[in-house]
Scaffold this active site. Structure first.
Site, short mmCIF file in Angstrom:
data_model
loop_
_atom_site.label_atom_id
_atom_site.label_comp_id
_atom_site.label_asym_id
_atom_site.label_seq_id
_atom_site.Cartn_x
_atom_site.Cartn_y
_atom_site.Cartn_z
N ASP A 35 0.86 -1.19 0.00
CA ASP A 35 0.00 0.00 0.00
C ASP A 35 0.90 1.25 0.00
OD1 ASP A 35 -3.23 0.11 1.13
OD2 ASP A 35 -2.14 1.96 0.86
N THR A 39 -5.00 6.52 0.63
CA THR A 39 -6.26 6.64 1.37
C THR A 39 -6.31 5.64 2.52
OG1 THR A 39 -7.30 5.15 -0.23
CG2 THR A 39 -7.66 7.50 -0.54
N GLY A 40 -5.47 4.65 2.49
CA GLY A 40 -5.44 3.65 3.56
C GLY A 40 -4.50 4.11 4.66
N LYS A 93 -3.84 6.62 -13.46
CA LYS A 93 -2.55 5.89 -13.48
C LYS A 93 -2.61 4.67 -12.56
CE LYS A 93 0.75 9.60 -14.34
NZ LYS A 93 1.78 10.45 -13.69
N THR A 94 -3.20 4.84 -11.39
CA THR A 94 -3.29 3.70 -10.46
C THR A 94 -4.13 2.60 -11.08
OG1 THR A 94 -2.95 5.06 -8.51
CG2 THR A 94 -4.09 2.98 -8.16
N GLY A 104 1.82 -7.93 -14.95
CA GLY A 104 3.19 -8.29 -15.32
C GLY A 104 3.81 -9.18 -14.25
N TYR A 147 -11.92 7.39 -12.56
CA TYR A 147 -12.12 6.13 -11.83
C TYR A 147 -12.79 5.10 -12.73
CZ TYR A 147 -13.76 3.02 -8.04
OH TYR A 147 -14.01 1.94 -7.23
#
Ligand code: NAD
Ligand code: UDP
Length: 323
Positions: A35, A39-40, A93-94, A104, A147
């Site tokens: 992570d 946000t976490g 991007k995320t 990958g 999103y």
């Protein structure tokens, strides 16, 4: 004794991810939680740190990751509109680079990989309830697009890696989920309403409140993700995971006020741009293919969530409807 399965959970320090890590450890696996804490929070997994089967790694999935694992749960992505719209370029991007990097990795180590996709791939649906065959009604250039389109592109990548590189994939389309460890400031309807009710503040109903959502308790959702990961190779999804019980947002406000025993009044605020009017999963596929269905009704799940937020506010108290 056979070697333990080594599992990677990206976004593992988030709301859903932390519950998933917990359940996977309970099931006897080793869990690597990756992570970037966007946000976490470490707090969500503090209780797991002492477990020698748990490892926490700070890493941004937009960059390649070299680890050795058997299965990957790809959950890394901000999920609430406030959070994912704060830096929309990073959100895309995320969604996209994160998927490419994790695919990958899965390809290199021959791991099975599950994608936490979303009901947002259906956009503002013209078909109700939404089944997996529906292609969606998504605005590609609006504030929610970073999103929605990021998640849609990630699904495309998953299926292309499956067809082109024979990867074992599982795509879960998650519908609105709630429960303890939701971010208190993420602006989601459940956390907003509960905090407003606990503070006796006005409940902010956007629009008329007639728009609907179907709310799934986090324990049920996690059971669905784990069951999907354990299906045979032929099951790729996409599979809807959510609770088909549909409520208007006004009904939700009334239930929360009732459960909290709050003096809050309901006030109206403007409806956000592109706010879907209705959303309800068709879970026939989940039931047939993975034998899953949610078991927690809204009032029971909300009662547990209210107790969590009450604790966060620092004044735990016996709720009127708590046994
Ligand atoms: P969350 O924001 O609590 O968790 C997301 C986690 O991902 C956080 O810990 C965050 O720090 C991490 N993260 C974000 N960008 C990252 C990056 N670039 N690299 C590494 N980590 C990163 O949200 P959540 O509600 O737990 O959602 C988890 C997943 O489930 C997300 O992929 C979300 O899109 C999906 N989902 C959630 C819901 C819901 O109702 N909560 C609905 C549909 C789909
Ligand atoms: N909503 C609301 N008041 C709030 C927060 C949200 O009425 O304080 C509404 C919002 O407009 C939407 C629904 O509740 O119609 C669900 O919003 P949320 O952000 O939780 O999830 P999503 O729209 O992504 O399903």
């Amino acid at each position: 004794m056979p070697d333990k399965r080594r599992l990677l959970v990206t976004g593992g320090a988030g709301f859903i991810g932390s519950h998933l890590c917990e359940r996977l450890l309970e099931g006897g696996s080793e869990v690597l939680c990756v992570d970037n804490f966007y946000t976490g929070s470490r707090r969500n997994v503090t209780h797991l740190i002492a477990n020698t089967d748990f490892e926490l790694m700070r890493h941004d999935v937009c960059f390649p990751l070299y680890v050795e694992v058997n299965e990957i749960f790809n959950l890394a992505c901000p999920a609430s509109p406030i959070h994912y719209q704060r830096d929309p370029v990073q959100t895309t991007k995320t969604g996209v680079h994160g998927a490419i990097n994790m695919l990958g990795l899965a390809k290199r180590v021959k791991a099975k990989i599950l994608q936490a996709s979303t009901s947002e791939v259906y956009g503002d649906p013209t078909v109700h309830p939404q089944s997996e065959e529906y292609w969606g009604n998504v605005n590609p250039i609006g504030p929610r697009s970073c999103y929605d389109e990021g998640k849609r592109c990630a699904e495309t990548l998953f299926f292309d890696y499956h067809r082109q590189h024979k990867l074992q994939i599982k795509v879960a389309r998650i519908f609105n989920t709630y429960g303890p460890r939701m971010h208190p400031d993420d602006g989601r309807v459940v956390s907003n309403f509960i905090l407003q009710a606990l503070r006796n503040q006005d409940i902010t109903l956007y629009g008329t409140g007639e728009q609907t959502r179907s709310f799934c308790y986090v324990d049920d959702l996690v059971s669905g993700l784990m069951a999907l990961m354990d299906t045979s190779e032929a099951v790729t999804g996409p599979i809807n995971i959510g609770n088909p019980q549909e409520f208007s947002i006004r009904q939700l406000a009334e239930i929360v006020v009732d459960l909290v025993g709050s003096r809050s009044a309901i006030v109206h605020k403007p409806l956000p741009v592109d706010d879907p009017r209705q959303r309800q999963p068709d879970i026939a596929k989940a039931t047939a293919l993975i034998g899953w269905r949610p078991v927690t009704d809204l009032r029971s799940g909300l009662t547990k969530t209210i107790a969590y937020f009450d604790g966060l506010l620092g004044h735990p108290r016996q709720l009127p409807h708590q046994a």
